[in-house]
Design a protein around this motif. Structure first.
Motif, PDB file in Angstrom:
ATOM      1  N   ALA A 158       0.820  -1.222   0.000  1.00 26.43           N
ATOM      2  CA  ALA A 158       0.000   0.000   0.000  1.00 26.43           C
ATOM      3  C   ALA A 158       0.851   1.268   0.000  1.00 26.43           C
ATOM      4  N   ARG A 159       2.053   1.193   0.534  1.00 27.54           N
ATOM      5  CA  ARG A 159       2.910   2.384   0.615  1.00 27.54           C
ATOM      6  C   ARG A 159       3.418   2.813  -0.762  1.00 27.54           C
ATOM      7  N   LYS A 195       0.665   3.951  -6.047  1.00 31.71           N
ATOM      8  CA  LYS A 195       0.070   5.284  -6.173  1.00 31.71           C
ATOM      9  C   LYS A 195      -0.997   5.342  -7.258  1.00 31.71           C
ATOM     10  N   TYR A 242      -8.366  10.023  -3.054  1.00 27.54           N
ATOM     11  CA  TYR A 242      -8.134   9.472  -4.389  1.00 27.54           C
ATOM     12  C   TYR A 242      -8.886  10.278  -5.441  1.00 27.54           C
ATOM     13  N   ILE A 253      -4.131   7.387  -6.240  1.00 25.28           N
ATOM     14  CA  ILE A 253      -4.234   7.479  -4.783  1.00 25.28           C
ATOM     15  C   ILE A 253      -3.411   8.674  -4.322  1.00 25.28           C
ATOM     16  N   THR A 297      -2.058   7.717   0.572  1.00 26.32           N
ATOM     17  CA  THR A 297      -2.117   6.258   0.757  1.00 26.32           C
ATOM     18  C   THR A 297      -2.598   5.873   2.161  1.00 26.32           C
ATOM     19  N   TRP A 334      -6.289   3.750   2.599  1.00 24.99           N
ATOM     20  CA  TRP A 334      -6.395   2.379   3.105  1.00 24.99           C
ATOM     21  C   TRP A 334      -6.788   2.318   4.582  1.00 24.99           C
TER      22      TRP A 334
END
Length: 289
Positions: free
Chosen positions: A234-235, A238, A258, A271, A274, A278
């Motif tokens: 997730a990091r 993008k 987003y 995104i 981030t 999430w």
């Protein structure tokens, strides 16, 4: 007719005599070759014996030389740690050298015992080397006993060094295990999953479900196919290209985190934040056409 018969008889005698000589020659030649081969093998065997004995003799001289470099400190005079370490290393070297040379001498004796070759000089040299090794073994034992009396830390130091090495290995192993666990936990914390597909595809995988024709559609309720999702970090993720002119996000994600932008006529999910995106769900479901 008689001259012809006589000539023929002479020729037969000559051929028979030559054939016999040729056969004898070949037999003698084969015997000579066999003796030459045996001589070469014997010479190689003997050379091997004396080469091994010379090496053992050189090693005995190295042992004696090392013994002479180990100094015995006067009673009451403390040794420095580096001196103790050096002495322990030298003693370890002496023990290893003595052991390896005894093993080599034992192998040599075994070979000679099985061999047909016998030499009084060889046996005398073997006896002399055996005696020398026994004497050096005794000297090393006496030296170790004397060193222990002078400074008991010499014996203890080697044990501590070995224990320290084991502790370092254990610590290193523990750190590797901890690092692996931390990495796994870090990956688990920052792992997310996404999927996009048509409504029928999502229903087929039980990602989208409904209780009836008029009931509201539900997302990720039960028994959905997790293998259908794409796993991501997730990091680092993008943007997600959706390859469709229609896109609808079905899972809950903050709208400020987003945007849906078109590139070359197809939607791409961008995104912006981030962590925020999430924060509600680690699963992202997008309906496309």
């Amino acid at each position: 007719m008689k001259p012809i018969i006589f000539t023929t008889a002479i020729l037969l005698i000559l051929f028979t005599s030559c054939g016999k000589q040729s056969s004898d020659y070949k037999a003698l030649r084969a015997q000579n070759d066999s003796l030459q081969n045996a001589k070469v093998k014997l010479q190689e065997e003997v050379d091997g014996y004396f080469s091994a004995m010379n090496q053992i003799e050189q090693n005995i001289e190295k042992i004696k030389s090392t013994e002479n470099t180990i100094s015995i400190q006067p009673v009451g005079q403390e040794l420095q740690d580096d001196q103790r370490t050096k002495i322990n290393e030298d003693m370890s070297y002496l023990n290893d050298m003595l052991q390896s040379n005894k093993e080599e001498l034992a192998r040599l004796k075994s070979k000679i015992k099985k061999s047909a070759f016998r030499s009084s000089e060889l046996e005398h040299t073997i006896s002399r080397l055996t005696k020398s090794l026994d004497e050096e073994t005794s000297k090393v034992s006496e030296l170790m006993a004397e060193l222990s009396k002078k400074d008991s830390l010499i014996v203890k130091l080697d044990f501590k060094v070995n224990e320290l090495g084991k502790n370092i290995d254990e610590i290193s192993t523990d750190n590797k295990i901890k690092d692996t666990k931390i990495q796994e936990q870090d990956e688990a914390i920052h792992t997310a999953w996404y999927v996009f597909g048509t409504l029928s595809e999502l229903k087929k995988q039980k990602i989208v479900t409904s209780d009836g024709l008029l009931s509201q559609q539900k997302v990720l309720q039960r028994d959905f196919n997790k293998n259908y999702f794409v796993r991501i970090d997730a990091r680092n993720t993008k943007s997600i290209p959706l390859y469709s002119t229609h896109a609808k996000i079905l899972t809950n994600h903050p709208k400020s985190s987003y945007t849906l932008e078109k590139e070359n006529g197809n939607f791409v999910l961008l995104i912006v934040d981030t962590d925020e995106f999430w924060s509600v769900s680690k699963y992202l479901v997008i309906e496309v056409e």
